[in-house]
Design an enzyme around this catalytic site. Structure first.
Site, PDB file in Angstrom:
ATOM      1  N   SER A   1       3.859   3.592   0.296  1.00 37.89           N
ATOM      2  CA  SER A   1       4.309   2.495   1.139  1.00 37.89           C
ATOM      3  C   SER A   1       3.235   1.404   1.203  1.00 37.89           C
ATOM      4  CB  SER A   1       4.684   3.029   2.529  1.00 37.89           C
ATOM      5  OG  SER A   1       5.492   2.109   3.214  1.00 37.89           O
TER       6      SER A   1
ATOM      7  N   ASP B   1      11.084   4.298   0.161  1.00 35.45           N
ATOM      8  CA  ASP B   1       9.724   4.564   0.630  1.00 35.45           C
ATOM      9  C   ASP B   1       9.280   6.000   0.344  1.00 35.45           C
ATOM     10  OD1 ASP B   1       7.448   5.046   2.456  1.00 35.45           O
ATOM     11  OD2 ASP B   1       8.006   3.115   3.334  1.00 35.45           O
TER      12      ASP B   1
END
Length: 308
Positions: free
Chosen positions: A76, A192
């Site tokens: 991320s 993610d």
């Protein structure tokens, strides 16, 4: 002419002492070996959106202390900061870029996208930002070996992105479900990486790291200020992140946890505070890092001595 009796006596004593002399024992090596092999050190940067500015403070300290970083692995926002650093290998350049960074540079929110698409933001701005700030197009050409971690939305598998274009890899790794649209990349639908591996220590080990320095910027799970759909999405995501992080923290050789848990996911107003928290946490960790490096070198030297 005969030698004087005194001279003969002295000569005899000298010969006797020489015969009795022994080689002084060599003292065993007690400190870390000088020279010799160096460990491959990986820096693992966890996910946490706006709290990712703490990563920059950590990197600054590691660079100042001349602690080597031979590999960067990020999930991320950790992949975003990691890619920026891997492209320049310069904490000053990284800080300068971060200070100019605003939420609007990364999040292209749109009502139509929320209604008709699969997320409030497309993620195109984030990808463009990486393209503009990282000179190298492909991961293989970065100055520091790098990998971004994403999640296969169809099958729930962890996906390690360590080849190909940098920008879409970072976009995929950072695609918070519900906030960003999933990213089609390398034949997969990706979101993610924090869903499955928010501190990808195991990825660093798989890529040959001898020592892993991991940075955890998880948000405090408790949250009584949930007012809208975005808050619900982010809180649910934080809970998932915390569940997988709690099982991973102990796998690092050194874990750095900046005090940023109360900073909200999209709060870009706390940049300076997050960086300072990263600096302070990293400085506290420096002795542990040096100890870990010294232990590794001593153990490696012992193994090499045994082989010889």
């Amino acid at each position: 002419m005969r030698p004087a009796p005194l001279a003969l006596a002295l000569l005899a004593i000298a010969l006797l002492l020489a015969g009795c002399a022994t080689t002084a024992p060599v003292a065993p090596q007690t400190g870390p070996p000088v020279g010799g092999p160096e460990p491959k050190v990986a820096l693992v940067l966890g996910g946490g959106a706006a709290r990712g500015f703490a990563h920059i403070g950590v990197i600054r300290v590691l660079e100042q202390e001349r602690i080597p970083v031979d590999l960067v692995v990020g999930t991320s926002v950790g992949s975003l900061i990691g890619a920026l650093y891997a492209g320049h290998r310069d904490s000053f350049e990284l800080e300068w870029t971060a200070f100019q960074l605003e939420q609007s540079d990364l999040f292209d929110f749109g009502l139509m996208n929320a209604v008709m698409g699969m997320g409030y933001a497309k993620g195109a701005k984030l990808e463009k930002f990486v393209q503009e700030k990282v000179a190298q197009r492909d991961i293989e050409n970065l100055r520091v070996p790098f990998a971004a971690v994403a999640t296969d939305l169809n099958w729930g598998h962890r996906v390690v992105l360590d080849t190909g274009p940098v920008a879409p890899a970072v976009r995929a790794s950072s695609a918070i479900p519900g906030v960003f649209e999933p990213v089609r990349h390398q034949g997969k639908l990706l979101v993610d990486g924090g869903l499955v591996d928010n501190i990808p220590i195991d990825v660093a080990r798989e890529k040959g790291a001898d020592l892993v320095i991991a940075v955890d910027i998880s948000e405090n799970v408790g949250n009584t200020d949930i007012k809208n759909l975005v808050d619900v999405i982010l809180q649910a995501t934080n809970i998932m992140f915390e569940r997988n992080v709690s099982a991973l923290r102990g796998q690092a050789d050194v874990l750095i946890s900046p005090a940023v848990g109360d900073v909200k996911t999209l709060d870009f107003s706390q940049k300076k505070r997050c960086m300072q928290a990263g600096i302070e946490a990293a400085r506290q960790a420096v002795p542990k890092i040096r100890e870990a490096i010294d232990r590794w070198k001593a153990k490696k030297a012992e193994v090499l001595r045994g082989r010889s």
